[in-house]
Write a protein that holds these residues in place. Structure first.
Motif, PDB file in Angstrom:
ATOM      1  N   VAL A 106      60.970 -60.699  44.701  1.00  0.00           N
ATOM      2  CA  VAL A 106      60.483 -59.376  44.354  1.00  0.00           C
ATOM      3  C   VAL A 106      59.168 -58.934  44.937  1.00  0.00           C
ATOM      4  CG1 VAL A 106      59.993 -57.983  42.531  1.00  0.00           C
ATOM      5  CG2 VAL A 106      61.790 -59.701  41.974  1.00  0.00           C
ATOM      6  N   ALA A 107      59.275 -57.767  45.595  1.00  0.00           N
ATOM      7  CA  ALA A 107      57.990 -57.439  46.365  1.00  0.00           C
ATOM      8  C   ALA A 107      57.732 -55.750  45.708  1.00  0.00           C
ATOM      9  CB  ALA A 107      58.127 -57.273  47.874  1.00  0.00           C
ATOM     10  N   PRO A 108      56.638 -55.396  45.929  1.00  0.00           N
ATOM     11  CA  PRO A 108      56.375 -53.792  45.550  1.00  0.00           C
ATOM     12  C   PRO A 108      57.413 -52.980  46.001  1.00  0.00           C
ATOM     13  CG  PRO A 108      54.223 -54.872  46.135  1.00  0.00           C
ATOM     14  CD  PRO A 108      55.476 -55.837  46.612  1.00  0.00           C
ATOM     15  N   GLY A 109      57.981 -53.099  47.237  1.00  0.00           N
ATOM     16  CA  GLY A 109      58.697 -51.935  47.697  1.00  0.00           C
ATOM     17  C   GLY A 109      60.231 -52.382  47.737  1.00  0.00           C
ATOM     18  N   LEU A 110      60.651 -53.537  47.365  1.00  0.00           N
ATOM     19  CA  LEU A 110      62.188 -54.154  47.342  1.00  0.00           C
ATOM     20  C   LEU A 110      62.102 -55.090  46.539  1.00  0.00           C
ATOM     21  CD1 LEU A 110      62.678 -56.343  49.399  1.00  0.00           C
ATOM     22  CD2 LEU A 110      62.064 -54.397  51.045  1.00  0.00           C
ATOM     23  N   ILE A 111      63.651 -55.585  46.277  1.00  0.00           N
ATOM     24  CA  ILE A 111      63.926 -56.824  45.727  1.00  0.00           C
ATOM     25  C   ILE A 111      64.765 -57.227  46.803  1.00  0.00           C
ATOM     26  CG2 ILE A 111      64.846 -58.081  43.804  1.00  0.00           C
ATOM     27  CD1 ILE A 111      63.822 -55.769  41.946  1.00  0.00           C
ATOM     28  N   LEU A 112      64.779 -58.471  47.201  1.00  0.00           N
ATOM     29  CA  LEU A 112      65.701 -59.159  48.094  1.00  0.00           C
ATOM     30  C   LEU A 112      66.488 -60.214  47.253  1.00  0.00           C
ATOM     31  CD1 LEU A 112      67.085 -59.340  51.052  1.00  0.00           C
ATOM     32  CD2 LEU A 112      65.214 -60.863  51.510  1.00  0.00           C
TER      33      LEU A 112
ATOM     34  N   ASN B  75      57.128 -50.486  63.985  1.00  0.00           N
ATOM     35  CA  ASN B  75      56.351 -49.318  63.809  1.00  0.00           C
ATOM     36  C   ASN B  75      57.107 -48.165  64.034  1.00  0.00           C
ATOM     37  OD1 ASN B  75      54.157 -50.778  62.973  1.00  0.00           O
ATOM     38  ND2 ASN B  75      53.334 -50.979  64.990  1.00  0.00           N
ATOM     39  N   GLY B  76      58.312 -47.966  64.535  1.00  0.00           N
ATOM     40  CA  GLY B  76      59.014 -47.106  64.809  1.00  0.00           C
ATOM     41  C   GLY B  76      60.012 -46.682  63.883  1.00  0.00           C
ATOM     42  N   GLY B  77      59.809 -46.872  62.609  1.00  0.00           N
ATOM     43  CA  GLY B  77      61.055 -46.777  61.721  1.00  0.00           C
ATOM     44  C   GLY B  77      60.846 -45.287  61.269  1.00  0.00           C
ATOM     45  N   PRO B  78      61.766 -44.896  59.937  1.00  0.00           N
ATOM     46  CA  PRO B  78      61.841 -43.660  59.569  1.00  0.00           C
ATOM     47  C   PRO B  78      60.598 -43.036  58.982  1.00  0.00           C
ATOM     48  CG  PRO B  78      63.151 -45.082  58.210  1.00  0.00           C
ATOM     49  CD  PRO B  78      62.781 -45.805  59.454  1.00  0.00           C
ATOM     50  N   ASN B  79      60.508 -42.105  59.187  1.00  0.00           N
ATOM     51  CA  ASN B  79      58.977 -41.469  58.586  1.00  0.00           C
ATOM     52  C   ASN B  79      57.705 -41.855  59.186  1.00  0.00           C
ATOM     53  OD1 ASN B  79      60.920 -39.992  57.193  1.00  0.00           O
ATOM     54  ND2 ASN B  79      60.859 -41.763  55.635  1.00  0.00           N
ATOM     55  N   ALA B  80      57.892 -42.455  60.246  1.00  0.00           N
ATOM     56  CA  ALA B  80      56.678 -43.037  60.923  1.00  0.00           C
ATOM     57  C   ALA B  80      56.370 -41.655  61.635  1.00  0.00           C
ATOM     58  CB  ALA B  80      56.801 -44.167  61.931  1.00  0.00           C
ATOM     59  N   VAL B  81      54.873 -41.507  62.064  1.00  0.00           N
ATOM     60  CA  VAL B  81      54.223 -40.366  62.521  1.00  0.00           C
ATOM     61  C   VAL B  81      54.233 -40.904  63.952  1.00  0.00           C
ATOM     62  CG1 VAL B  81      52.394 -38.947  62.629  1.00  0.00           C
ATOM     63  CG2 VAL B  81      53.051 -39.818  60.457  1.00  0.00           C
ATOM     64  N   THR B  82      54.680 -40.027  64.823  1.00  0.00           N
ATOM     65  CA  THR B  82      54.777 -40.030  66.552  1.00  0.00           C
ATOM     66  C   THR B  82      53.313 -39.539  66.726  1.00  0.00           C
ATOM     67  OG1 THR B  82      55.885 -38.187  66.700  1.00  0.00           O
ATOM     68  CG2 THR B  82      57.134 -39.974  66.607  1.00  0.00           C
TER      69      THR B  82
ATOM     70  N   PRO C 144      54.232 -46.781  52.459  1.00  0.00           N
ATOM     71  CA  PRO C 144      54.151 -46.983  53.661  1.00  0.00           C
ATOM     72  C   PRO C 144      55.201 -47.696  54.492  1.00  0.00           C
ATOM     73  CG  PRO C 144      52.092 -47.055  52.668  1.00  0.00           C
ATOM     74  CD  PRO C 144      53.219 -47.120  51.495  1.00  0.00           C
ATOM     75  N   TRP C 145      55.788 -47.346  55.737  1.00  0.00           N
ATOM     76  CA  TRP C 145      56.710 -47.953  56.311  1.00  0.00           C
ATOM     77  C   TRP C 145      56.224 -49.452  56.943  1.00  0.00           C
ATOM     78  CZ3 TRP C 145      61.620 -48.170  57.053  1.00  0.00           C
ATOM     79  CH2 TRP C 145      62.147 -49.216  58.198  1.00  0.00           C
ATOM     80  N   THR C 146      55.107 -49.654  57.318  1.00  0.00           N
ATOM     81  CA  THR C 146      54.720 -50.910  57.822  1.00  0.00           C
ATOM     82  C   THR C 146      54.785 -51.757  56.518  1.00  0.00           C
ATOM     83  OG1 THR C 146      52.373 -50.214  57.648  1.00  0.00           O
ATOM     84  CG2 THR C 146      53.737 -50.214  59.632  1.00  0.00           C
ATOM     85  N   GLU C 147      54.234 -51.424  55.318  1.00  0.00           N
ATOM     86  CA  GLU C 147      54.152 -52.280  54.150  1.00  0.00           C
ATOM     87  C   GLU C 147      55.526 -52.604  53.620  1.00  0.00           C
ATOM     88  OE1 GLU C 147      51.565 -50.846  51.088  1.00  0.00           O
ATOM     89  OE2 GLU C 147      50.010 -50.143  52.709  1.00  0.00           O
TER      90      GLU C 147
ATOM     91  N   ILE D 295      59.914 -58.742  55.493  1.00  0.00           N
ATOM     92  CA  ILE D 295      59.480 -60.024  56.078  1.00  0.00           C
ATOM     93  C   ILE D 295      59.021 -61.207  55.394  1.00  0.00           C
ATOM     94  CG2 ILE D 295      58.132 -61.027  57.887  1.00  0.00           C
ATOM     95  CD1 ILE D 295      58.158 -58.348  59.307  1.00  0.00           C
ATOM     96  N   ALA D 296      58.086 -60.702  54.318  1.00  0.00           N
ATOM     97  CA  ALA D 296      57.531 -61.867  53.555  1.00  0.00           C
ATOM     98  C   ALA D 296      58.529 -62.348  52.392  1.00  0.00           C
ATOM     99  CB  ALA D 296      56.536 -61.260  52.563  1.00  0.00           C
ATOM    100  N   ALA D 297      59.562 -61.482  52.071  1.00  0.00           N
ATOM    101  CA  ALA D 297      60.681 -62.142  51.368  1.00  0.00           C
ATOM    102  C   ALA D 297      61.499 -63.108  52.118  1.00  0.00           C
ATOM    103  CB  ALA D 297      61.629 -60.897  50.868  1.00  0.00           C
ATOM    104  N   LEU D 298      62.003 -62.632  53.393  1.00  0.00           N
ATOM    105  CA  LEU D 298      62.791 -63.702  54.328  1.00  0.00           C
ATOM    106  C   LEU D 298      61.847 -64.993  54.372  1.00  0.00           C
ATOM    107  CD1 LEU D 298      64.054 -61.478  56.977  1.00  0.00           C
ATOM    108  CD2 LEU D 298      65.458 -62.555  55.278  1.00  0.00           C
ATOM    109  N   LYS D 299      60.525 -64.994  54.518  1.00  0.00           N
ATOM    110  CA  LYS D 299      59.809 -65.999  54.747  1.00  0.00           C
ATOM    111  C   LYS D 299      59.966 -67.094  53.479  1.00  0.00           C
ATOM    112  CE  LYS D 299      57.050 -64.493  58.689  1.00  0.00           C
ATOM    113  NZ  LYS D 299      55.830 -64.204  59.284  1.00  0.00           N
ATOM    114  N   ARG D 300      59.583 -66.473  52.404  1.00  0.00           N
ATOM    115  CA  ARG D 300      59.470 -67.065  51.103  1.00  0.00           C
ATOM    116  C   ARG D 300      60.681 -67.661  50.671  1.00  0.00           C
ATOM    117  NH1 ARG D 300      55.794 -67.667  46.820  1.00  0.00           N
ATOM    118  NH2 ARG D 300      57.034 -68.402  45.105  1.00  0.00           N
ATOM    119  N   LEU D 301      61.696 -67.106  50.954  1.00  0.00           N
ATOM    120  CA  LEU D 301      63.280 -67.592  50.737  1.00  0.00           C
ATOM    121  C   LEU D 301      63.883 -68.827  51.767  1.00  0.00           C
ATOM    122  CD1 LEU D 301      64.977 -64.466  49.419  1.00  0.00           C
ATOM    123  CD2 LEU D 301      64.132 -66.347  47.976  1.00  0.00           C
TER     124      LEU D 301
END
Length: 175
Positions: A28-34, A152-159, A120-123, A129-135
């Motif tokens: 469980v992370a602030p932005g998602l659950i894996l 850094n080029g994900g959706p809604n990233a400012v160009t 934020p996209w990077t978070e 990434i943290a979820a994959l490493k933790r598991l």
């Protein structure tokens, strides 16, 4: 729109999602659950073959994608617009990270949380990434695949020109 990656299958039916949740292996992370589950022939036996009862082979069946992904967002996340945005962001994060770094032979379910759509996209990518490493499912790729590792080029990233980079306009053209 890019074609779907043949290395990533989809979880579509409720029993598939329940099988992944039933393993109770999650982060469980602030932005998602894996949620994660190793592939198992009992869930998808070959046609005409009885399910394997005692065998514990943990490899995907021949011709089956090495990774399968399911996405879900409940009404707690928000209205339909917010839920769809959260799922799109999770799908893009999975495309960038899971295809390159996840250990093959697993089913993954990404569950959106209330913060997923606005995080934020990077978070958000950092949460995955943290979820994959933790598991214990993170695998490093060779340096030659550095072009696939761009997070850094994900959706809604400012160009650089002020646009969002998601094809929705914004920013100056030809500046």
């Amino acid at each position: 729109m890019a074609a779907p990656d043949p290395r990533v299958g989809r979880l579509k039916r409720r029993p598939e999602f329940l099988a992944v949740a039933g393993t109770r292996r999650k982060h469980v992370a602030p932005g998602l659950i894996l949620q994660v589950r190793r592939h198992d022939e009992r869930q998808r036996p070959a046609p005409g073959e009885p399910p394997i009862r005692l065998g514990l082979r943990q490899r995907p069946a021949p011709g089956e994608p090495p990774i399968r992904l399911g996405l879900t967002a409940s009404r707690k996340v928000g209205n339909a617009v917010v839920r769809n945005r959260a799922r799109r962001r999770l799908r893009e994060a999975a495309r960038q990270i899971l295809t390159a770094h996840a250990a093959p032979g697993h089913d993954f379910v990404l569950v959106a949380r209330a913060a997923t759509a606005e995080r934020p996209w990077t978070e958000l990518v950092g949460d995955l990434i943290a979820a994959l490493k933790r598991l214990g499912l993170w695998r490093d790729v060779s340096k030659g695949d550095a072009s696939r590792n761009e997070v850094n080029g994900g959706p809604n990233a400012v160009t650089s020109n002020g646009g969002t980079g998601n094809g929705s306009g914004g920013g100056e053209v030809g500046a």
